[in-house]
Scaffold this motif. Structure first.
Motif, mmCIF file in Angstrom:
data_model
loop_
_atom_site.group_PDB
_atom_site.id
_atom_site.type_symbol
_atom_site.label_atom_id
_atom_site.label_comp_id
_atom_site.label_asym_id
_atom_site.label_seq_id
_atom_site.Cartn_x
_atom_site.Cartn_y
_atom_site.Cartn_z
ATOM 1 N N ALA A 265 0.833 -1.208 0.000
ATOM 2 C CA ALA A 265 0.000 0.000 0.000
ATOM 3 C C ALA A 265 0.864 1.254 0.000
ATOM 4 O O ALA A 265 0.590 2.210 -0.745
ATOM 5 C CB ALA A 265 -0.928 -0.015 1.211
ATOM 6 N N ARG B 103 -7.268 2.900 3.378
ATOM 7 C CA ARG B 103 -6.791 1.536 3.643
ATOM 8 C C ARG B 103 -7.924 0.660 4.170
ATOM 9 O O ARG B 103 -8.030 -0.506 3.814
ATOM 10 C CB ARG B 103 -5.613 1.560 4.620
ATOM 11 C CG ARG B 103 -4.367 2.150 3.990
ATOM 12 C CD ARG B 103 -3.161 2.079 4.898
ATOM 13 N NE ARG B 103 -2.002 2.627 4.211
ATOM 14 C CZ ARG B 103 -0.754 2.319 4.538
ATOM 15 N NH1 ARG B 103 -0.506 1.505 5.539
ATOM 16 N NH2 ARG B 103 0.246 2.862 3.862
ATOM 17 N N ARG C 221 -11.076 1.010 3.400
ATOM 18 C CA ARG C 221 -11.932 0.692 2.258
ATOM 19 C C ARG C 221 -11.327 -0.421 1.414
ATOM 20 O O ARG C 221 -12.040 -1.292 0.917
ATOM 21 C CB ARG C 221 -12.184 1.945 1.429
ATOM 22 C CG ARG C 221 -13.118 2.924 2.171
ATOM 23 C CD ARG C 221 -13.395 4.205 1.434
ATOM 24 N NE ARG C 221 -13.749 4.014 0.049
ATOM 25 C CZ ARG C 221 -13.606 4.956 -0.892
ATOM 26 N NH1 ARG C 221 -13.107 6.139 -0.576
ATOM 27 N NH2 ARG C 221 -13.952 4.712 -2.133
ATOM 28 N N LEU C 222 -10.017 -0.411 1.255
ATOM 29 C CA LEU C 222 -9.346 -1.496 0.520
ATOM 30 C C LEU C 222 -9.544 -2.833 1.237
ATOM 31 O O LEU C 222 -9.826 -3.851 0.611
ATOM 32 C CB LEU C 222 -7.861 -1.190 0.349
ATOM 33 C CG LEU C 222 -7.534 -0.105 -0.683
ATOM 34 C CD1 LEU C 222 -6.103 0.383 -0.514
ATOM 35 C CD2 LEU C 222 -7.775 -0.625 -2.096
ATOM 36 N N CYS C 223 -9.414 -2.809 2.561
ATOM 37 C CA CYS C 223 -9.619 -4.035 3.353
ATOM 38 C C CYS C 223 -11.054 -4.543 3.221
ATOM 39 O O CYS C 223 -11.300 -5.745 3.321
ATOM 40 C CB CYS C 223 -9.286 -3.791 4.823
ATOM 41 S SG CYS C 223 -7.517 -3.651 5.136
ATOM 42 N N VAL D 202 -0.770 4.723 -1.064
ATOM 43 C CA VAL D 202 -2.005 4.769 -0.277
ATOM 44 C C VAL D 202 -1.669 5.289 1.119
ATOM 45 O O VAL D 202 -0.895 4.663 1.842
ATOM 46 C CB VAL D 202 -2.664 3.376 -0.167
ATOM 47 C CG1 VAL D 202 -3.947 3.461 0.640
ATOM 48 C CG2 VAL D 202 -2.926 2.792 -1.547
ATOM 49 N N GLN E 110 -13.104 -2.639 -1.465
ATOM 50 C CA GLN E 110 -13.476 -1.538 -2.357
ATOM 51 C C GLN E 110 -12.235 -0.950 -3.026
ATOM 52 O O GLN E 110 -11.176 -0.845 -2.411
ATOM 53 C CB GLN E 110 -14.187 -0.439 -1.576
ATOM 54 C CG GLN E 110 -15.452 -0.889 -0.896
ATOM 55 C CD GLN E 110 -16.004 0.190 0.028
ATOM 56 O OE1 GLN E 110 -15.510 1.307 0.092
ATOM 57 N NE2 GLN E 110 -17.045 -0.165 0.763
ATOM 58 N N CYS E 111 -12.390 -0.528 -4.282
ATOM 59 C CA CYS E 111 -11.328 0.209 -4.967
ATOM 60 C C CYS E 111 -11.308 1.623 -4.408
ATOM 61 O O CYS E 111 -12.343 2.146 -3.985
ATOM 62 C CB CYS E 111 -11.600 0.250 -6.470
ATOM 63 S SG CYS E 111 -11.512 -1.370 -7.263
ATOM 64 N N VAL F 93 -6.409 2.269 -6.887
ATOM 65 C CA VAL F 93 -5.798 1.091 -6.275
ATOM 66 C C VAL F 93 -6.918 0.095 -6.012
ATOM 67 O O VAL F 93 -7.957 0.446 -5.453
ATOM 68 C CB VAL F 93 -5.048 1.443 -4.964
ATOM 69 C CG1 VAL F 93 -4.466 0.190 -4.333
ATOM 70 C CG2 VAL F 93 -3.956 2.463 -5.239
ATOM 71 N N ARG F 94 -6.693 -1.147 -6.449
ATOM 72 C CA ARG F 94 -7.677 -2.218 -6.263
ATOM 73 C C ARG F 94 -7.296 -3.080 -5.056
ATOM 74 O O ARG F 94 -6.109 -3.222 -4.745
ATOM 75 C CB ARG F 94 -7.749 -3.083 -7.523
ATOM 76 C CG ARG F 94 -8.243 -2.319 -8.755
ATOM 77 C CD ARG F 94 -8.293 -3.179 -10.025
ATOM 78 N NE ARG F 94 -7.134 -4.052 -10.207
ATOM 79 C CZ ARG F 94 -5.963 -3.671 -10.721
ATOM 80 N NH1 ARG F 94 -5.789 -2.419 -11.110
ATOM 81 N NH2 ARG F 94 -4.980 -4.527 -10.864
ATOM 82 N N PRO F 95 -8.276 -3.660 -4.379
ATOM 83 C CA PRO F 95 -7.979 -4.479 -3.194
ATOM 84 C C PRO F 95 -6.963 -5.591 -3.461
ATOM 85 O O PRO F 95 -6.090 -5.847 -2.629
ATOM 86 C CB PRO F 95 -9.339 -5.069 -2.814
ATOM 87 C CG PRO F 95 -10.339 -4.140 -3.397
ATOM 88 C CD PRO F 95 -9.719 -3.571 -4.633
#
Length: 94
Positions: free
Chosen positions: A40, A51, A53-55, A45, A58-59, A68-70
C-alpha cells in the motif's frame, strides 16, 4: 447407552427395521486476506480510511487520480472449507 430425546426419535420413525445413517456437514469460517502495508505504501495509499476501504474490498482513488484495487494490497485468505462426515452401518448404505 444414552438414548436420544423423544422428539428426535419421533422424527426418525421406526429404527428397528434399518440401520441408521447419520451425516454431518461441518462448515469452517473463511480466512480473510491480510493487508500488505508495504504494498500500500509503495502504491502511495496513505494511512487512514482509504486503507480501510481497501480491506473491505473496495477500490479507492488516490489524490493523484490513480486507482488502487484491493487485490493489489491484500494477500492470502481462503474460502471456508467444508467437511462431510458420514456414519453408516454398512457400505451398502453408501
Amino acid at each position: 447407552g444414552t438414548q436420544p430425546p423423544e422428539s428426535v426419535l419421533g422424527e426418525l420413525g421406526d429404527l428397528s427395521r434399518e440401520p441408521v445413517c447419520v451425516c454431518w456437514l461441518l462448515r469452517m469460517p473463511a480466512v480473510p486476506p491480510k493487508f500488505d502495508a508495504a504494498a500500500a505504501k509503495a502504491l502511495g495509499v496513505p494511512s487512514g480510511p482509504l486503507r480501510g476501504r481497501l480491506c473491505a474490498g473496495q477500490c479507492v482513488a488516490l489524490a493523484d487520480g490513480s486507482e488502487v484495487r484491493p487485490e493489489q494490497v491484500l494477500r492470502g485468505g481462503t474460502a471456508g472449507e467444508e467437511l462431510l462426515l458420514v456414519d453408516v452401518a454398512s457400505p451398502s448404505q453408501l
